[in-house]
Design an enzyme around this catalytic site. Structure first.
Site, PDB file in Angstrom:
ATOM      1  N   GLU A 323       0.841  -1.199   0.000  1.00 56.10           N
ATOM      2  CA  GLU A 323       0.000   0.000   0.000  1.00 56.10           C
ATOM      3  C   GLU A 323       0.880   1.254   0.000  1.00 56.10           C
ATOM      4  O   GLU A 323       0.493   2.292  -0.521  1.00 56.10           O
ATOM      5  CB  GLU A 323      -0.932  -0.006   1.221  1.00 56.10           C
ATOM      6  CG  GLU A 323      -2.169   0.855   1.038  1.00 56.10           C
ATOM      7  CD  GLU A 323      -3.209   0.618   2.125  1.00 56.10           C
ATOM      8  OE1 GLU A 323      -4.049  -0.283   1.957  1.00 56.10           O
ATOM      9  OE2 GLU A 323      -3.177   1.325   3.140  1.00 56.10           O
ATOM     10  N   HIS A 352       6.634 -27.306   2.347  1.00 54.02           N
ATOM     11  CA  HIS A 352       5.784 -28.390   1.829  1.00 54.02           C
ATOM     12  C   HIS A 352       4.746 -27.812   0.883  1.00 54.02           C
ATOM     13  O   HIS A 352       3.719 -28.421   0.639  1.00 54.02           O
ATOM     14  CB  HIS A 352       5.119 -29.130   2.990  1.00 54.02           C
ATOM     15  CG  HIS A 352       6.142 -29.695   3.925  1.00 54.02           C
ATOM     16  ND1 HIS A 352       6.591 -30.991   3.859  1.00 54.02           N
ATOM     17  CD2 HIS A 352       6.856 -29.100   4.910  1.00 54.02           C
ATOM     18  CE1 HIS A 352       7.518 -31.184   4.781  1.00 54.02           C
ATOM     19  NE2 HIS A 352       7.697 -30.043   5.426  1.00 54.02           N
ATOM     20  N   LYS A 455     -12.773   2.550  -2.698  1.00 48.36           N
ATOM     21  CA  LYS A 455     -13.933   2.905  -1.878  1.00 48.36           C
ATOM     22  C   LYS A 455     -14.968   3.627  -2.735  1.00 48.36           C
ATOM     23  O   LYS A 455     -16.165   3.400  -2.650  1.00 48.36           O
ATOM     24  CB  LYS A 455     -13.499   3.782  -0.696  1.00 48.36           C
ATOM     25  CG  LYS A 455     -12.667   3.037   0.367  1.00 48.36           C
ATOM     26  CD  LYS A 455     -12.251   3.930   1.540  1.00 48.36           C
ATOM     27  CE  LYS A 455     -11.350   3.191   2.536  1.00 48.36           C
ATOM     28  NZ  LYS A 455     -10.870   3.974   3.662  1.00 48.36           N
TER      29      LYS A 455
HETATM   30  O1  PA5 Z   1      -3.696   2.032   5.537  1.00 55.25           O
HETATM   31  C1  PA5 Z   1      -4.711   2.599   5.136  1.00 55.25           C
HETATM   32  O2  PA5 Z   1      -4.772   3.818   4.992  1.00 55.25           O
HETATM   33  C2  PA5 Z   1      -5.948   1.798   4.842  1.00 55.25           C
HETATM   34  O3  PA5 Z   1      -5.688   0.446   4.752  1.00 55.25           O
HETATM   35  C3  PA5 Z   1      -6.978   2.060   5.938  1.00 55.25           C
HETATM   36  O4  PA5 Z   1      -6.430   1.667   7.160  1.00 55.25           O
HETATM   37  C4  PA5 Z   1      -8.272   1.300   5.676  1.00 55.25           C
HETATM   38  O5  PA5 Z   1      -8.813   1.677   4.442  1.00 55.25           O
HETATM   39  C5  PA5 Z   1      -9.278   1.557   6.786  1.00 55.25           C
HETATM   40  O6  PA5 Z   1      -9.506   2.924   6.908  1.00 55.25           O
HETATM   41  P1  PA5 Z   1     -10.170   3.532   8.201  1.00 55.25           P
HETATM   42  O7  PA5 Z   1      -9.256   3.261   9.353  1.00 55.25           O
HETATM   43  O8  PA5 Z   1     -10.290   4.993   7.897  1.00 55.25           O
HETATM   44  O9  PA5 Z   1     -11.488   2.868   8.380  1.00 55.25           O
END
Ligand code: PA5
Length: 524
Positions: A323, A352, A455
């Site tokens: 990410e 394995h 999203k």
């Molecule tokens: O690392 C990130 O920014 C994302 O993976 C968020 O953690 C994820 O989309 C969840 O977002 P939020 O904590 O606003 O619900």
């Protein structure tokens, strides 16, 4: 066979950090002798940027945000006294709350004590807490048992709730969402809330929120009088939030020594702030990633912890790395399609499974072994003088050698044991490696436009589903007719997929035709 030259290379490139009980061996990466000298200007630039970031520069320029996860474990480093106070207050709030829950001072209305924690969140609001919980659980000794809802999968949520059946009255829910607006988490919360209501329990007396002040979830928690609200900070990204309330609250409730997690991370930060590359394991990791992938993600990173407790490290790192580094554009706006693919599970189990391909097949990866020195509970001799832990150790060393013998590169991070401090160390180690690598390849490691786009795309699809539902009548109509009726003729395939979902779940009637275009749908 260990050649003298390899033994020399091992000793020359072993980064040993006694203060962290950690070593990093990069000797089985095939970088040239002059590699570090050649990369010095670039890694020096990364050190300078990191220093600015730690001082409070707006390092996430796209979102106009500071990047402050390093302050969480050393609040004195924060760029303002207000931020220092916020961090310290939040840790104190977590510790006081956990102590009161454990002591039964904060208790559920219909039971003596809270014994269960149900954490609801996704992505950065789940992967760190899940990793730490699994790594640090002490069966029979944990102060509370912890479960997770990390998806908008109703069947998955039902499965988790089924495990809590009969104990909902003793369950404390934590809704974790930085933004407070993530649908997956909202959905999880709503499904769980319904289960509490069905059991005749007042959900608001069983739930706390971890979210940014003023977010939608924060407002809901305030309106409904939830037990407590814990802050998430604008300057902490989801995937680097494990050492904020996101990770600290569930861990503290489980009974983990969160001060040790924090001090482990702080100690690792201290070490990895060094600009002496040979002594800085995060910088070495970043440089090895660059070497292995050509700075272009040309090879995948396989994470192989030889320890069941570190199973979820691979998933945690998958998010942290992919990410952060998986970006279409560099910081100058050029198309670069950057990233490093990460996958893994655990050794020796994976020997394995896919390690066959690693040893003999396509050479498109490098391995990061995580080796734990203390075997733990290893008193049984499975052969004279040999334990199960000896086998685990032998398999790791043997696989490293076998890979290298077939021209496959690997690194080994060795830690002494898996405890709260080690988890803090590992988190800090990889967080900084990711940040330094981001500078090496000139990308913003702190935004996530793809996540935001996902999203938005889901919201658009659900809007289309709502439109289709409104257009349905008693008369059977094809996906094309329904899509056209709501001015979405250009989305006929999406409409078809949505209608199939509704039909499979008995929400609409369906007449199956020979082809998707001949299939029709109507109201039930
Ligand atoms: O690392 C990130 O920014 C994302 O993976 C968020 O953690 C994820 O989309 C969840 O977002 P939020 O904590 O606003 O619900």
């Amino acid at each position: 066979m260990d050649s003298p030259a390899l033994w020399d290379r091992f000793q020359k490139h072993l980064c040993s950090v006694p203060s962290l009980d950690l070593t990093l061996d990069v000797s089985r990466m095939n970088f040239a002798d002059d590699y570090f000298a050649a990369m010095a200007p670039r890694i020096d630039a990364a050190y300078r940027e990191m220093a600015e970031l730690e001082k409070g520069a707006v390092a996430n320029a796209d979102e106009n945000r500071m990047v402050g996860h390093y302050w969480l474990r050393n609040p004195q480093l924060a760029p303002s006294p207000e931020i220092t106070d916020e961090i310290e207050a939040s840790v104190a709030q977590i510790e006081a709350f956990a102590a009161d829950v454990h002591a039964g001072k904060i208790k559920p209305p219909a039971a003596e004590r809270f014994t269960q924690v149900l954490s609801i969140g996704i992505g950065g609001s789940a992967l760190g807490p899940m990793f730490a919980a699994d790594a640090l659980t002490r069966v029979g000794e944990d102060k509370m048992q912890i479960s997770f809802v990390d998806n908008t999968d109703p069947d998955g949520i039902a499965r988790t709730l089924a495990k809590l059946e009969g104990r909902l009255d003793e369950t404390l829910c934590i809704v974790i969402t930085k933004s407070g607006g993530t649908p997956d988490t909202r959905n999880g919360m709503m499904v769980v809330r319904r289960a509490f209501e069905a059991a005749g329990l007042d959900f608001s007396k069983h739930v706390v929120a971890v979210t940014m002040a003023g977010s939608h979830m924060d407002q809901l928690a305030s309106e409904e009088g939830w037990l407590e609200r814990f802050p998430m900070f604008d300057w902490v990204g989801g995937r680097t939030s494990e050492l904020s309330a996101v990770g600290l609250l569930p861990a503290a409730l489980q009974g983990v020594d969160i001060e040790s997690m924090l001090s482990g991370a702080a100690a690792c930060d201290e070490v990895t702030r060094s600009t002496q590359t040979a002594e800085n394991p995060s910088a070495l990791l970043a440089l090895m990633w660059y070497h292995a992938t050509g700075g272009k993600g040309l090879k995948d990173m396989v994470v192989l912890p030889y320890k069941d407790r570190l199973l979820l490290l691979s998933r945690y790192l998958q998010q942290l790395v992919m990410e952060s580094l998986g970006k279409r554009l560099d910081r100058d706006g050029h198309r670069v399609d950057q990233g490093i693919a990460v996958y893994g599970n655990k050794g020796s189990t994976d020997q394995h499974a896919y390690v066959q391909q690693l040893r003999d097949g396509v050479n498109n990866f490098f391995v990061t072994f995580i080796h734990v020195l203390v075997a733990g509970h290893d008193s049984v001799e499975v052969e004279p003088g040999v334990t199960a832990g000896d086998y685990l150790n032998g398999f790791q060393i043997g696989t490293r050698a076998a890979l290298f013998g077939n021209d496959r590169e690997s690194m080994t991070v060795t830690v002494r044991t898996v405890d709260a401090r080690t988890i803090g160390v590992l988190i800090a180690l990889f967080e900084r490696a990711v940040g330094l690598y981001g500078t090496l390849v000139n990308i913003n490691a702190y935004n996530q436009p793809g996540v935001e786009a996902g999203k938005k795309a889901a919201a658009d699809v659900l809007e289309l589903q709502n439109g289709l539902c409104r257009a349905l009548t008693d008369a059977p109509q094809s996906a094309r007719a329904l899509a056209t009726a709501i001015d979405a003729a250009d989305q006929v395939e999406t409409a078809y997929l949505l209608l199939e979902h509704l039909a499979a779940n008995d929400r609409i009637a369906q007449l199956v035709g020979d082809t998707p275009s001949e299939t029709t749908y109507s109201l039930k």
